[in-house]
Design a protein around this motif. Structure first.
Motif, PDB file in Angstrom:
ATOM      1  N   ILE A  37      27.241  14.266  50.871  1.00  0.00           N
ATOM      2  CA  ILE A  37      26.561  13.332  51.778  1.00  0.00           C
ATOM      3  C   ILE A  37      27.182  13.392  53.167  1.00  0.00           C
ATOM      4  CG2 ILE A  37      26.096  10.896  52.256  1.00  0.00           C
ATOM      5  CD1 ILE A  37      25.650  10.523  49.238  1.00  0.00           C
ATOM      6  N   ALA A  38      28.484  13.525  53.253  1.00  0.00           N
ATOM      7  CA  ALA A  38      29.143  13.646  54.559  1.00  0.00           C
ATOM      8  C   ALA A  38      28.606  14.851  55.314  1.00  0.00           C
ATOM      9  CB  ALA A  38      30.658  13.759  54.383  1.00  0.00           C
ATOM     10  N   LYS A  39      28.424  15.959  54.621  1.00  0.00           N
ATOM     11  CA  LYS A  39      27.894  17.167  55.252  1.00  0.00           C
ATOM     12  C   LYS A  39      26.464  16.948  55.743  1.00  0.00           C
ATOM     13  CE  LYS A  39      30.738  20.631  52.963  1.00  0.00           C
ATOM     14  NZ  LYS A  39      30.757  21.769  52.023  1.00  0.00           N
ATOM     15  N   LYS A  40      25.659  16.243  54.953  1.00  0.00           N
ATOM     16  CA  LYS A  40      24.274  15.976  55.344  1.00  0.00           C
ATOM     17  C   LYS A  40      24.216  15.101  56.603  1.00  0.00           C
ATOM     18  CE  LYS A  40      22.187  16.257  50.740  1.00  0.00           C
ATOM     19  NZ  LYS A  40      21.440  15.489  49.716  1.00  0.00           N
ATOM     20  N   ILE A  41      24.993  14.046  56.613  1.00  0.00           N
ATOM     21  CA  ILE A  41      25.007  13.135  57.774  1.00  0.00           C
ATOM     22  C   ILE A  41      25.514  13.871  59.004  1.00  0.00           C
ATOM     23  CG2 ILE A  41      26.074  11.071  58.758  1.00  0.00           C
ATOM     24  CD1 ILE A  41      26.103   9.932  55.845  1.00  0.00           C
ATOM     25  N   ALA A  42      26.585  14.630  58.847  1.00  0.00           N
ATOM     26  CA  ALA A  42      27.156  15.360  59.969  1.00  0.00           C
ATOM     27  C   ALA A  42      26.197  16.394  60.523  1.00  0.00           C
ATOM     28  CB  ALA A  42      28.466  16.023  59.544  1.00  0.00           C
TER      29      ALA A  42
ATOM     30  N   ALA B 102      19.196   8.449  57.806  1.00  0.00           N
ATOM     31  CA  ALA B 102      19.072   8.482  56.350  1.00  0.00           C
ATOM     32  C   ALA B 102      17.908   9.367  55.915  1.00  0.00           C
ATOM     33  CB  ALA B 102      18.907   7.071  55.806  1.00  0.00           C
ATOM     34  N   GLU B 103      16.783   9.241  56.592  1.00  0.00           N
ATOM     35  CA  GLU B 103      15.617  10.046  56.238  1.00  0.00           C
ATOM     36  C   GLU B 103      15.898  11.530  56.435  1.00  0.00           C
ATOM     37  OE1 GLU B 103      11.020  10.769  57.675  1.00  0.00           O
ATOM     38  OE2 GLU B 103      11.969   8.856  58.129  1.00  0.00           O
ATOM     39  N   LYS B 104      16.486  11.887  57.561  1.00  0.00           N
ATOM     40  CA  LYS B 104      16.777  13.292  57.847  1.00  0.00           C
ATOM     41  C   LYS B 104      17.857  13.850  56.920  1.00  0.00           C
ATOM     42  CE  LYS B 104      15.363  13.171  62.681  1.00  0.00           C
ATOM     43  NZ  LYS B 104      14.300  14.137  62.673  1.00  0.00           N
ATOM     44  N   ALA B 105      18.775  12.990  56.474  1.00  0.00           N
ATOM     45  CA  ALA B 105      19.842  13.413  55.562  1.00  0.00           C
ATOM     46  C   ALA B 105      19.410  13.329  54.100  1.00  0.00           C
ATOM     47  CB  ALA B 105      21.095  12.568  55.780  1.00  0.00           C
ATOM     48  N   ASN B 106      18.223  12.792  53.886  1.00  0.00           N
ATOM     49  CA  ASN B 106      17.671  12.645  52.528  1.00  0.00           C
ATOM     50  C   ASN B 106      18.547  11.753  51.640  1.00  0.00           C
ATOM     51  OD1 ASN B 106      15.604  13.090  50.676  1.00  0.00           O
ATOM     52  ND2 ASN B 106      16.699  14.803  49.731  1.00  0.00           N
ATOM     53  N   ILE B 107      18.955  10.609  52.218  1.00  0.00           N
ATOM     54  CA  ILE B 107      19.696   9.602  51.465  1.00  0.00           C
ATOM     55  C   ILE B 107      19.059   8.243  51.736  1.00  0.00           C
ATOM     56  CG2 ILE B 107      21.882  10.873  51.489  1.00  0.00           C
ATOM     57  CD1 ILE B 107      22.838   9.068  53.765  1.00  0.00           C
ATOM     58  N   ALA B 108      19.399   7.261  50.934  1.00  0.00           N
ATOM     59  CA  ALA B 108      18.860   5.909  51.121  1.00  0.00           C
ATOM     60  C   ALA B 108      19.444   5.283  52.384  1.00  0.00           C
ATOM     61  CB  ALA B 108      19.179   5.042  49.914  1.00  0.00           C
TER      62      ALA B 108
ATOM     63  N   VAL C 112      22.906  16.148  60.514  1.00  0.00           N
ATOM     64  CA  VAL C 112      21.888  15.407  61.255  1.00  0.00           C
ATOM     65  C   VAL C 112      22.417  14.969  62.617  1.00  0.00           C
ATOM     66  CG1 VAL C 112      20.542  13.263  61.294  1.00  0.00           C
ATOM     67  CG2 VAL C 112      20.659  14.610  59.195  1.00  0.00           C
ATOM     68  N   LEU C 113      23.672  14.495  62.656  1.00  0.00           N
ATOM     69  CA  LEU C 113      24.234  13.956  63.893  1.00  0.00           C
ATOM     70  C   LEU C 113      25.045  14.982  64.683  1.00  0.00           C
ATOM     71  CD1 LEU C 113      25.257  10.419  62.601  1.00  0.00           C
ATOM     72  CD2 LEU C 113      23.293  11.035  64.033  1.00  0.00           C
ATOM     73  N   ASN C 114      25.163  16.190  64.141  1.00  0.00           N
ATOM     74  CA  ASN C 114      25.821  17.296  64.824  1.00  0.00           C
ATOM     75  C   ASN C 114      27.300  17.023  65.141  1.00  0.00           C
ATOM     76  OD1 ASN C 114      25.899  19.888  65.898  1.00  0.00           O
ATOM     77  ND2 ASN C 114      25.458  19.151  67.954  1.00  0.00           N
ATOM     78  N   PHE C 115      28.087  16.766  64.094  1.00  0.00           N
ATOM     79  CA  PHE C 115      29.533  16.655  64.239  1.00  0.00           C
ATOM     80  C   PHE C 115      30.210  17.194  62.994  1.00  0.00           C
ATOM     81  CE2 PHE C 115      28.380  12.467  62.479  1.00  0.00           C
ATOM     82  CZ  PHE C 115      29.288  12.325  61.444  1.00  0.00           C
ATOM     83  N   ASP C 116      31.509  17.366  63.048  1.00  0.00           N
ATOM     84  CA  ASP C 116      32.293  17.922  61.946  1.00  0.00           C
ATOM     85  C   ASP C 116      32.383  16.923  60.795  1.00  0.00           C
ATOM     86  OD1 ASP C 116      34.046  19.322  60.320  1.00  0.00           O
ATOM     87  OD2 ASP C 116      35.760  19.071  61.639  1.00  0.00           O
ATOM     88  N   TRP C 117      31.903  17.291  59.638  1.00  0.00           N
ATOM     89  CA  TRP C 117      31.839  16.393  58.492  1.00  0.00           C
ATOM     90  C   TRP C 117      33.211  15.926  58.012  1.00  0.00           C
ATOM     91  CZ3 TRP C 117      34.134  17.723  53.864  1.00  0.00           C
ATOM     92  CH2 TRP C 117      34.493  19.053  53.709  1.00  0.00           C
ATOM     93  N   THR C 118      34.267  16.660  58.315  1.00  0.00           N
ATOM     94  CA  THR C 118      35.601  16.285  57.823  1.00  0.00           C
ATOM     95  C   THR C 118      36.108  14.991  58.449  1.00  0.00           C
ATOM     96  OG1 THR C 118      36.719  17.693  59.439  1.00  0.00           O
ATOM     97  CG2 THR C 118      36.215  18.679  57.293  1.00  0.00           C
ATOM     98  N   ILE C 119      35.460  14.548  59.535  1.00  0.00           N
ATOM     99  CA  ILE C 119      35.877  13.288  60.179  1.00  0.00           C
ATOM    100  C   ILE C 119      35.812  12.111  59.198  1.00  0.00           C
ATOM    101  CG2 ILE C 119      33.631  12.588  61.113  1.00  0.00           C
ATOM    102  CD1 ILE C 119      35.133  11.878  63.709  1.00  0.00           C
ATOM    103  N   PHE C 120      34.938  12.207  58.221  1.00  0.00           N
ATOM    104  CA  PHE C 120      34.822  11.133  57.224  1.00  0.00           C
ATOM    105  C   PHE C 120      36.092  10.976  56.391  1.00  0.00           C
ATOM    106  CE2 PHE C 120      30.237  11.843  57.841  1.00  0.00           C
ATOM    107  CZ  PHE C 120      29.800  10.527  57.961  1.00  0.00           C
TER     108      PHE C 120
END
Length: 57
Positions: free
Chosen positions: A39-44, A15-21, A46-54
């Motif tokens: 937000i999906a793009k930010k999390i992805a 959350a901190e690295k993605a700048n979300i709560a 940080v975790l190094n995966f394709d954001w479309t998985i969400f």
């Protein structure tokens, strides 16, 4: 959650690295909340995966 744990990160770390709560991240991770593309793009990033998985069924 598995991706986050494999990277030895806590919900707070992501959350901190993605700048979300942290609570927002936790709810997305548990499926209690849907995410936006932004937000999906930010999390992805940080975790190094394709954001479309969400958005896969």
């Amino acid at each position: 959650m598995a991706v986050r744990k494999r990277r030895n990160m806590t919900q707070a770390n992501v959350a901190e690295k993605a700048n979300i709560a942290r609570t927002t991240y936790a709810m997305i991770e548990t499926g209690e909340r849907n995410t936006s593309v932004d937000i999906a793009k930010k999390i992805a990033q940080v975790l190094n995966f394709d954001w479309t998985i969400f958005f896969e069924q």
